[in-house]
Design a protein around this motif. Structure first.
Motif, PDB file in Angstrom:
ATOM      1  N   LEU A   1       0.838  -1.187   0.015  1.00 59.95           N
ATOM      2  CA  LEU A   1       0.011  -0.164  -0.035  1.00 59.95           C
ATOM      3  C   LEU A   1       0.879   1.407   0.097  1.00 59.95           C
ATOM      4  CD1 LEU A   1      -3.046  -0.815   2.215  1.00 59.95           C
ATOM      5  CD2 LEU A   1      -3.079  -0.597  -0.213  1.00 59.95           C
TER       6      LEU A   1
ATOM      7  N   GLY B   1     -13.172  -6.565   3.094  1.00 64.09           N
ATOM      8  CA  GLY B   1     -12.683  -5.228   3.278  1.00 64.09           C
ATOM      9  C   GLY B   1     -13.159  -4.424   2.237  1.00 64.09           C
TER      10      GLY B   1
ATOM     11  N   LEU C   1      -3.489  -8.031   5.319  1.00 63.81           N
ATOM     12  CA  LEU C   1      -4.025  -8.962   4.337  1.00 63.81           C
ATOM     13  C   LEU C   1      -2.933  -9.288   3.354  1.00 63.81           C
ATOM     14  CD1 LEU C   1      -6.196 -10.725   3.512  1.00 63.81           C
ATOM     15  CD2 LEU C   1      -7.100  -8.711   2.134  1.00 63.81           C
ATOM     16  N   ILE C   2      -2.191  -8.261   2.749  1.00 62.82           N
ATOM     17  CA  ILE C   2      -1.213  -8.474   1.624  1.00 62.82           C
ATOM     18  C   ILE C   2      -0.222  -9.298   2.424  1.00 62.82           C
ATOM     19  CG2 ILE C   2       0.142  -7.431   0.148  1.00 62.82           C
ATOM     20  CD1 ILE C   2      -2.030  -5.357  -0.195  1.00 62.82           C
TER      21      ILE C   2
ATOM     22  N   LEU D   1     -15.048  -0.963   2.957  1.00 62.80           N
ATOM     23  CA  LEU D   1     -14.535   0.179   2.373  1.00 62.80           C
ATOM     24  C   LEU D   1     -15.622   0.977   1.644  1.00 62.80           C
ATOM     25  CD1 LEU D   1     -11.923   1.720   1.397  1.00 62.80           C
ATOM     26  CD2 LEU D   1     -12.107   0.178  -0.772  1.00 62.80           C
TER      27      LEU D   1
ATOM     28  N   ILE E   1      -8.712   0.712   8.207  1.00 64.36           N
ATOM     29  CA  ILE E   1      -8.948   0.161   6.908  1.00 64.36           C
ATOM     30  C   ILE E   1      -7.444  -0.005   6.368  1.00 64.36           C
ATOM     31  CG2 ILE E   1      -9.772   0.628   4.462  1.00 64.36           C
ATOM     32  CD1 ILE E   1     -12.145   1.741   5.665  1.00 64.36           C
TER      33      ILE E   1
ATOM     34  N   TRP F   1      -5.962  -3.935   5.028  1.00 59.74           N
ATOM     35  CA  TRP F   1      -5.266  -4.296   3.797  1.00 59.74           C
ATOM     36  C   TRP F   1      -3.839  -4.544   3.836  1.00 59.74           C
ATOM     37  CZ3 TRP F   1      -8.320  -5.863  -0.094  1.00 59.74           C
ATOM     38  CH2 TRP F   1      -9.508  -5.435  -0.278  1.00 59.74           C
TER      39      TRP F   1
ATOM     40  N   CYS G   1     -10.929 -10.188   1.154  1.00 61.55           N
ATOM     41  CA  CYS G   1     -10.941  -9.034   0.163  1.00 61.55           C
ATOM     42  C   CYS G   1     -12.353  -8.755   0.372  1.00 61.55           C
ATOM     43  CB  CYS G   1     -10.461  -9.345  -1.026  1.00 61.55           C
ATOM     44  SG  CYS G   1      -8.587  -9.499  -1.153  1.00 61.55           S
TER      45      CYS G   1
END
Length: 450
Positions: A282, A361, A333-334, A365, A326, A330, A358
């Protein structure tokens, strides 16, 4: 593992305890710049939090040098000395920028100098593992270019996301946790001794972030500033460089027993620098988008703006805390998804779990105005943000409130029913109580004419 946990806790404790004195020093030194148009905080906040983080780094490495197993790294490897020298240069550069401001090109030059000092002391990419081929050696010049580029990218990526309270420290902490798990698995599970420095650097980095976060969560009492964000990015880069190009696939192949299992075990490092890039996916995406956006508009890539990913989450309608959570989600998660894919026996389960998370999320979002409230029976024991407040009830509008104030001034009763609109602020109510409504203001004037 116990020694690494000890180093982590010592680093976190020293960082946490130093933040208070550093905050007072930053206020006394005037390191509290005025609120800029691109800032999201409303009042000047002291910077120089990187001083406390650097103190935690030194304390953690000092304790590590006295331990039985970890202490061998200080004798067998020059990576620790290289990290301290590079982090020291980056820290001094950041302190100067937090107090007086440093030109973007000067900062870029300082980042390259810090990276060059570490490369000169041996923190450099030596080879790149390629599937089916093995380690492919790179020349010293190529290794230097790759290493310096990685440091500069990591430093600026972390610096770019330092725009919301607790965002940079939390995301770097998540990335360091993922990297710690992977490097520790390589070291203990496969006997890769060259992964030991990465384990130590990740543990210290986690401690620095955990010790600083309680003071930096919204509303933040202090910012880490460039002295902290650039140092965090450098440490993450050093952890990546210290393990990239030093892992021999043949050694892991002897443990797994097959080339297929070896390829699967080395997924995150077969593509050069894949794992360190995924743990900051990110921030890296935000960095690339910012460079493209500013260059396309004819501005300098280093020109600050208010169009980063976290700024866009606020514009969509998310609150400050939810936007940070948020980004945490992410990033985790990645990063952990990449680590899980290298650990699991089959990738199907990981892929399905990744797809499901995902979806969750994306739902969160796209629901920026959703405000969950706890049932009335448990509202007394949950945090205030989950309790239903009076602001959630229908309230009278400005016109009805004005009529009620006028009627009260004339001794009349307020209307029984009022439309459900936004309530007047306390300042407006005080003003109406002093000057009255339009009807009361016209009364004396009409009598004077008669």
């Amino acid at each position: 593992m116990r020694e690494y946990l000890l180093v982590l806790f010592v680093t976190a404790a020293v960082t946490y305890l130093l933040v208070g004195p550093v905050r007072k020093f930053a206020i006394a030194a005037g390191a509290m710049p005025a609120v800029r148009a691109r800032d999201v905080h409303r009042e000047p906040t002291p910077r120089l939090g990187g001083i406390a983080m650097f103190g935690g780094l030194c304390a953690g490495l000092l304790v590590a040098s006295q331990l039985t197993n970890i202490g061998r790294l200080f004798i067998q490897s020059a990576d620790v000395r290289a990290l301290l020298s590079g982090a020291g240069i980056m820290w001094i550069l950041g302190v100067l920028d937090d107090k007086w401001g440093v030109d973007a090109l000067v900062k870029l030059g300082g980042q390259m100098i810090a990276a060059g000092v570490m490369v000169w002391q041996g923190v450099t990419v030596i080879s790149i593992p390629v599937p089916g081929v093995g380690p492919v050696a790179v020349t010293p010049t190529q290794g230097m270019i790759i290493s310096v580029a990685l440091v500069v990218v990591m430093v600026n990526a972390v610096n770019f996301i330092d725009g919301l309270d607790g965002l940079a420290a939390g995301m770097v902490c998540i990335a360091a946790m993922a990297f710690f798990l992977y490097s520790y698995r390589l070291w203990i599970g496969y006997g890769v001794n060259d992964a030991a420095p990465a384990v130590l650097f990740s543990a210290v980095l986690i401690g620095m972030c955990l010790g600083f976060l309680p003071h930096n969560l919204h509303p933040a009492r202090i910012f880490m500033g460039d002295s902290g964000s650039m140092m965090l990015g450098l440490m993450l880069a050093v952890a990546a460089i210290s393990i990239t190009g030093r892992v021999d696939p043949d050694l892991i192949g002897a443990r797994t027993g097959s080339q297929t299992a070896t390829v699967h075990a080395l997924v995150p490092i077969y593509i050069p620098l894949l794992l360190p890039l995924t743990v900051i996916a990110l921030p890296l995406a935000d960095l690339l988008l910012a460079v493209v956006r500013r260059t396309w508009a004819g501005r300098s890539p280093f020109a600050a703006d208010k169009q980063h990913l976290h700024h866009r989450l606020l514009l969509v309608g998310h609150s400050h805390s939810r936007a940070v959570l948020i980004m945490y989600f992410w990033a985790a998660l990645i990063a952990f998804g990449t680590v899980a894919f290298s650990v699991a026996n089959t990738g199907r389960t990981v892929v399905l779990a990744f797809a499901g998370l995902c979806l969750v999320g994306l739902v969160v979002l796209l629901m920026p105005r959703f405000r969950p409230h706890a049932p009335r029976a448990v509202q007394a024991i949950v945090p205030p943000r989950y309790r239903k407040s009076r602001a959630d009830e229908p309230v009278a509008g400005p016109a009805a409130a004005a009529e009620a104030l006028t009627a009260a001034a004339e001794g009349a009763e307020a209307p029984a029913e009022t439309p459900a609109m936004a309530e007047l602020s306390a300042k407006d109510k005080a003003l109406l109580s002093r000057i009255g409504s339009g009807a009361t203001a016209l009364g004396p004037r009409s009598r004077s004419k008669s």
